[in-house]
Design an enzyme around this catalytic site. Structure first.
Site, PDB file in Angstrom:
ATOM      1  N   PRO A 141     -47.852  13.971  43.278  1.00  0.00           N
ATOM      2  CA  PRO A 141     -47.250  14.293  44.582  1.00  0.00           C
ATOM      3  C   PRO A 141     -46.581  13.050  45.161  1.00  0.00           C
ATOM      4  O   PRO A 141     -47.257  12.104  45.566  1.00  0.00           O
ATOM      5  CB  PRO A 141     -48.455  14.738  45.431  1.00  0.00           C
ATOM      6  CG  PRO A 141     -49.649  14.146  44.759  1.00  0.00           C
ATOM      7  CD  PRO A 141     -49.322  13.993  43.313  1.00  0.00           C
ATOM      8  N   LEU A 142     -45.258  13.023  45.149  1.00  0.00           N
ATOM      9  CA  LEU A 142     -44.494  11.832  45.519  1.00  0.00           C
ATOM     10  C   LEU A 142     -43.889  11.995  46.910  1.00  0.00           C
ATOM     11  O   LEU A 142     -43.106  12.917  47.145  1.00  0.00           O
ATOM     12  CB  LEU A 142     -43.375  11.600  44.493  1.00  0.00           C
ATOM     13  CG  LEU A 142     -43.847  11.430  43.043  1.00  0.00           C
ATOM     14  CD1 LEU A 142     -42.696  11.658  42.089  1.00  0.00           C
ATOM     15  CD2 LEU A 142     -44.433  10.051  42.855  1.00  0.00           C
ATOM     16  N   THR A 143     -44.240  11.114  47.811  1.00  0.00           N
ATOM     17  CA  THR A 143     -43.698  11.170  49.159  1.00  0.00           C
ATOM     18  C   THR A 143     -42.197  10.925  49.128  1.00  0.00           C
ATOM     19  O   THR A 143     -41.727  10.022  48.444  1.00  0.00           O
ATOM     20  CB  THR A 143     -44.384  10.124  50.065  1.00  0.00           C
ATOM     21  OG1 THR A 143     -45.789  10.351  50.033  1.00  0.00           O
ATOM     22  CG2 THR A 143     -43.890  10.229  51.487  1.00  0.00           C
ATOM     23  N   CYS A 197     -54.076   7.135  49.522  1.00  0.00           N
ATOM     24  CA  CYS A 197     -52.867   6.651  50.203  1.00  0.00           C
ATOM     25  C   CYS A 197     -53.118   5.262  50.788  1.00  0.00           C
ATOM     26  O   CYS A 197     -54.065   5.062  51.545  1.00  0.00           O
ATOM     27  CB  CYS A 197     -52.465   7.623  51.307  1.00  0.00           C
ATOM     28  SG  CYS A 197     -50.946   7.137  52.163  1.00  0.00           S
ATOM     29  N   HIS A 210     -55.987   6.539  40.207  1.00  0.00           N
ATOM     30  CA  HIS A 210     -54.881   5.580  40.085  1.00  0.00           C
ATOM     31  C   HIS A 210     -55.499   4.209  39.813  1.00  0.00           C
ATOM     32  O   HIS A 210     -56.326   3.749  40.596  1.00  0.00           O
ATOM     33  CB  HIS A 210     -54.071   5.566  41.383  1.00  0.00           C
ATOM     34  CG  HIS A 210     -52.864   4.683  41.324  1.00  0.00           C
ATOM     35  ND1 HIS A 210     -51.969   4.593  42.368  1.00  0.00           N
ATOM     36  CD2 HIS A 210     -52.399   3.865  40.361  1.00  0.00           C
ATOM     37  CE1 HIS A 210     -51.013   3.737  42.035  1.00  0.00           C
ATOM     38  NE2 HIS A 210     -51.258   3.281  40.831  1.00  0.00           N
ATOM     39  N   ARG A 251     -44.051   7.125  39.218  1.00  0.00           N
ATOM     40  CA  ARG A 251     -42.781   6.391  39.151  1.00  0.00           C
ATOM     41  C   ARG A 251     -42.045   6.628  37.841  1.00  0.00           C
ATOM     42  O   ARG A 251     -40.806   6.624  37.816  1.00  0.00           O
ATOM     43  CB  ARG A 251     -43.029   4.891  39.332  1.00  0.00           C
ATOM     44  CG  ARG A 251     -43.325   4.470  40.753  1.00  0.00           C
ATOM     45  CD  ARG A 251     -43.560   2.965  40.808  1.00  0.00           C
ATOM     46  NE  ARG A 251     -44.665   2.563  39.950  1.00  0.00           N
ATOM     47  CZ  ARG A 251     -44.806   1.341  39.442  1.00  0.00           C
ATOM     48  NH1 ARG A 251     -43.908   0.412  39.691  1.00  0.00           N
ATOM     49  NH2 ARG A 251     -45.853   1.038  38.690  1.00  0.00           N
TER      50      ARG A 251
END
Length: 638
Positions: A299-301, A384, A453, A509
């Site tokens: 889920p990429l902001t 986050c 992560h 990324r």
């Protein structure tokens, strides 16, 4: 005597080892030569010097200087920044221009929709004279409208920037009856916020019955801890009722056990122990998902929007997830936040990610999502790193607030009919990993899957992900599946990651830099993709963006903005055919190089102005007052 190219190659040989990607010497260039070539060729393609003055003006940021290596403390402090600290993360002072400002004159919706009478009459601020509007409307971008060709009609009518494709000379919109009939009753995008639900959320009239049950249990547990001295009274009450008639309801007993699984029920029961005494029997069985060996698009902001996810699905992503949504904003019925939950029909395994720091709001948000959306799982963002989230106790802050974290997980699990997953980091401080302590506890809380992560909050992206630590945590998590995340940019990286014993891999990324990475992993190969194919990917994104955000001026500029944000990552890709050593590593900065053709060189530029040029190839000239600065800084290289 050495040529300039040979000198450049010699200079870059030792630098490449320390942080720059190794590119074949014949393609290497200098900053001045690179931009001289790109600018001259672009002006030539625009029609020579006469047309050069007509190029739209853009307020662009200068290209960043190459990253300098840190040699000692004196050099670090000579940068002019206090205490040698670097600016990192998102660019908070960037100019932000809303797409609405580019639309000076707008046509009334009543005119767009079959010329019906405007309900606002003279009070309406929009235009109703079609001829006047068409005379002042910006020129069309192209001859073909994607919405019209795909669905048989364009809902934006005359305001569409491709209106000539579906407009008659007398300003009437046309339709393709066969396509319209084919899509009739078909819901392409789900999880939209209805006006009725929005109004009920704003009036706080939406019931949260299951959440109330769970939160009542939390309150009762707190009261019991405050009144520990009253335990004898309970024992006396039980002895006065030997038949066991005074017993807690199954729901209360179950939720009390959920809140404190290690404690025995406060009241002894008479009779056989049933499942209802331990686990609440649900009206519907909780959905099960097979996460094993899947490719998960993170889920990429900002960049992980629906059009981008559709591009990644075409290249083989198995699991997709919406951008991080704030639970309080969802509960308030904010349209912009609910837009992050939208799901395209091509997303077969789709989840939403929510962020919050309190059990009451997160539990209610989970129940709201459970009852009003179509999702396959819900993910809690406890990784986050940004200050806005962390300082109020959310994101990474949850990892240090174990009791609140436990209450949130159990509360959300209590109200959800779909699996609950969690995304975490190694910890908060760089040299103090805590994930290995938290994972065994999360297994008892009822988490269906964990994503780790391999960096701490303090590290951000300045160091490589710790896959050795991910391996340790994967063993601790078993049998709960654990996905690893960090530094995957090729199929070789993915194969090494799979050898660590993780159940699957999450790509973030890497998918922004090269969305075809999913195809490379599944086909176990390095894809030397051409610049034309990469431009076709951007064309697909453009079409998906016009479908999602609209084909009018506002939608076109919104699509352009998100494309430029994506290009700030995509420009870091180095074609396979140009590399001396394959594959490219995610922490290696691309040096200046000439591509095998002009388009490949243009796509290699890290100058915002060149990204704007690429967007103009697909979406036409930018408006006169256009302004853009990328949100994300390249903080990934050393």
């Amino acid at each position: 005597m050495e040529t300039a190219a040979e000198q450049t190659t010699e200079k870059r040989t030792d630098v490449a080892v320390k942080g720059e990607a190794a590119i074949k010497p014949e393609f290497l260039s200098t900053k001045e030569k690179f931009h001289g070539f790109v600018d001259s060729e672009w002006q030539g393609s625009k029609g020579g010097d006469n047309d050069a003055d007509e190029e739209p003006k853009t307020m662009c940021a200068e290209e960043p200087e190459p990253k300098k290596l840190k040699l000692d403390s004196e050099e670090r402090n000579s940068s002019g920044k206090p205490d040698g600290k670097r600016l990192r993360g998102q660019n908070k002072s960037r100019p932000h221009t809303k797409p609405t400002t580019y639309d000076e004159k707008r046509l009334c919706l009543s005119v767009i929709q079959s010329n019906r009478e405007c309900p606002f009459g003279d009070k309406c601020h929009f235009h109703h004279n079609v001829a006047d509007y068409m005379s002042s409307k910006p020129a069309d971008i192209g001859e073909s409208c994607y919405l019209y060709e795909t669905y048989g009609k364009c809902t934006y009518g005359l305001s569409c920037r491709f209106a000539k494709a579906h407009t008659t000379p007398d300003f009437k919109t046309t339709e393709k009856a066969d396509l319209v009939k084919a899509y009739e009753g078909r819901i392409v995008v789900k999880n939209s916020l209805s006006k009725d639900l929005q109004n009920r959320l704003r009036k706080r009239s939406v019931p949260f019955e299951k959440s109330a049950e769970y939160l009542k249990t939390l309150a009762n547990g707190k009261d019991k801890r405050e009144q520990q001295g009253n335990g004898n009274a309970c024992a006396a009450e039980v002895s006065a009722d030997p038949t066991g008639e005074k017993q807690h309801s199954s729901t209360e007993a179950q939720t009390e056990l959920q809140a404190s699984p290690d404690k025995q029920p406060p009241i002894k029961t008479v009779g056989a122990l049933t499942d209802a005494d331990v686990i609440k029997l649900r009206s519907c069985e909780k959905k099960q998902l097979d996460f094993t060996d899947k490719l998960y698009l993170a889920p990429l902001t900002t960049c992980g929007n629906l059009p981008f996810r559709r591009v990644c699905k075409r290249f083989g992503a198995d699991i997709t997830c919406g951008e991080m949504a704030m639970c309080t904003n969802l509960l308030q019925g904010q349209q912009s936040e609910w837009a992050l939950l939208k799901r395209h029909e091509s997303e077969d395994i789709f989840g939403v990610q929510v962020e919050g720091c309190f059990p009451d709001t997160m539990t209610r948000c989970a129940e709201l999502i459970n009852n009003n959306t179509d999702v396959d799982f819900v993910d809690i963002n406890s990784g986050c790193p940004i200050d806005l989230v962390y300082k109020k106790g959310g994101g990474c802050g949850l990892m240090t607030r174990t009791r609140k974290f436990e209450q949130i997980v159990k509360g959300m699990n209590y109200v959800l009919d779909v699996p609950l997953t969690v995304k975490i980091r190694t910890g908060v401080q760089e040299k103090s990993n805590i994930a290995h302590k938290l994972i065994p506890e999360m297994k008892n809380w009822g988490v269906s899957m964990i994503t780790l992560h391999g960096r701490s909050r303090e590290q951000r992206y300045t160091k490589l992900a710790d896959w050795d630590y991910i391996t340790t945590c994967a063993k601790l998590a078993s049998p709960v599946p654990l996905f690893g995340n960090g530094d995957i940019l090729s199929y070789e990286d993915a194969m090494k990651a799979r050898e660590t014993g993780v159940s699957g891999i999450m790509i973030a990324r890497g998918a922004l830099i090269k969305p075809w990475i999913f195809t490379e992993i599944k086909e176990s190969r390095h894809w030397d993709i051409s610049s034309t194919e990469r431009l076709d990917i951007l064309k697909d994104f453009t079409n998906f963006g016009l479908e999602h955000w609209g084909s009018d001026t506002r939608g076109v500029e919104k699509t352009r903005t998100f494309m430029l944000e994506w290009l700030s990552f995509m420009c870091r890709y180095i074609p396979v055919g140009l590399l001396e050593r394959v594959p490219q590593k995610i922490n290696e900065r691309p040096p200046y190089y000439m591509g095998r053709n002009y388009l490949e060189s243009l796509m290699a530029s890290q100058n915002v102005g060149d990204w704007v040029r690429i967007s103009e190839m697909l979406l036409g000239p930018v408006p006169k007052n256009f302004n853009f600065l990328p949100k994300h800084k390249a903080n990934a290289y050393k």
